[in-house]
Write an enzyme that holds these catalytic residues in place. Structure first.
Site, short mmCIF file in Angstrom:
data_model
loop_
_atom_site.label_atom_id
_atom_site.label_comp_id
_atom_site.label_asym_id
_atom_site.label_seq_id
_atom_site.Cartn_x
_atom_site.Cartn_y
_atom_site.Cartn_z
N ILE A 1 0.84 -1.20 0.00
CA ILE A 1 0.00 0.00 0.00
C ILE A 1 0.88 1.25 0.00
CG2 ILE A 1 -1.91 1.21 1.09
CD1 ILE A 1 -2.70 -1.34 2.49
N TYR A 2 1.84 1.27 0.89
CA TYR A 2 2.76 2.41 0.97
C TYR A 2 3.51 2.58 -0.34
CZ TYR A 2 6.56 5.38 2.67
OH TYR A 2 7.46 6.40 2.85
N SER A 3 4.02 1.49 -0.88
CA SER A 3 4.78 1.55 -2.13
C SER A 3 3.92 2.11 -3.26
CB SER A 3 5.30 0.16 -2.50
OG SER A 3 6.18 -0.34 -1.51
#
Length: 227
Positions: free
Chosen positions: A133-135
């Site tokens: 998700i962060y990536s």
């Protein structure tokens, strides 16, 4: 007649990279307002578009916008993540950046000068395992910056993005030790970065010293970046 000091807003300015950037800009004589959920000059949520528009009206013309607010989200395999987790991280990291740009860039464009410095991450270029998700959110910030940079290329407003490798900030305090070890091991310098090192790059990109770069990705990765 003296030239008025440049004005800046730094989101996520209460700690970490945002706080370091604010301190460094102030050292250059910039009048900085920090924004965060708590502990900053202004308490606001970057996902609250109306609050940002009110802030724009309250603080007046802005020359520099540094988008440092962000969250990591869950450390979990992709298949174990939930739609709600995706929406939360994307709302802060991507839509939050969009919200501040929509609130403050029109004024910069009208005055013919501005600097926007967004924060992404090496995760947005390489993809970190168990941080899908962060990536993905940081990849979106990179693409957003490239698009906005082209749109504003002849306006006097420059939009660039910084992609750090792992930096010693409170955000990484919640990163699982095995994940932190993995991403630190990818850095040829074999150490994590310091906030003040990143702040130097922010200061350059926020200044008149940069004039022919927009929509660009600036790595600060201890040698990790390969493209």
């Amino acid at each position: 007649m003296t030239t008025p000091a440049r004005t800046a807003l730094v989101t996520g300015g209460a700690s970490g990279l945002g706080a370091a950037a604010a301190e460094r800009l102030r050292a250059d004589g910039v009048k900085v307002t920090t924004l965060d959920l708590a502990g900053a000059d202004v308490q606001a949520d970057v996902t609250d578009e109306q609050a940002l528009r009110q802030l724009a009206a309250d603080i007046g013309p802005l020359d520099i916008l540094v988008n440092s607010a962000g969250i990591v989200g869950p450390n979990a395999p992709l298949v174990d993540t939930t739609p709600e987790q995706w929406r939360r991280v994307l709302d802060v990291n991507v839509v939050g950046t969009v919200n501040t740009m929509r609130a403050f860039v029109p004024g910069m464009r009208a005055r013919g000068w501005g600097r926007v410095v967004n924060f992404a991450s090496m995760a947005g270029k390489d993809g970190n395992p168990n941080l899908s998700i962060y990536s993905a959110s940081k990849a979106a910030v990179i693409a957003l910056t490239k698009s906005a940079g082209k749109e504003l290329a002849t306006s006097g407003v420059l939009v660039n993005v910084i992609t750090p490798a792992v930096i010693a900030t409170p955000m990484n305090d919640s990163t699982a030790p095995d994940v932190l070890e993995h991403i630190t091991g990818l850095i040829p310098m074999k150490r994590i970065g310091r906030p003040e090192e990143v702040a130097e790059l922010v200061a350059f990109l926020a200044s008149e010293r940069v004039s022919f770069s927009t929509g660009a990705v600036y790595d600060i990765s201890g040698g990790r970046a390969t493209y």
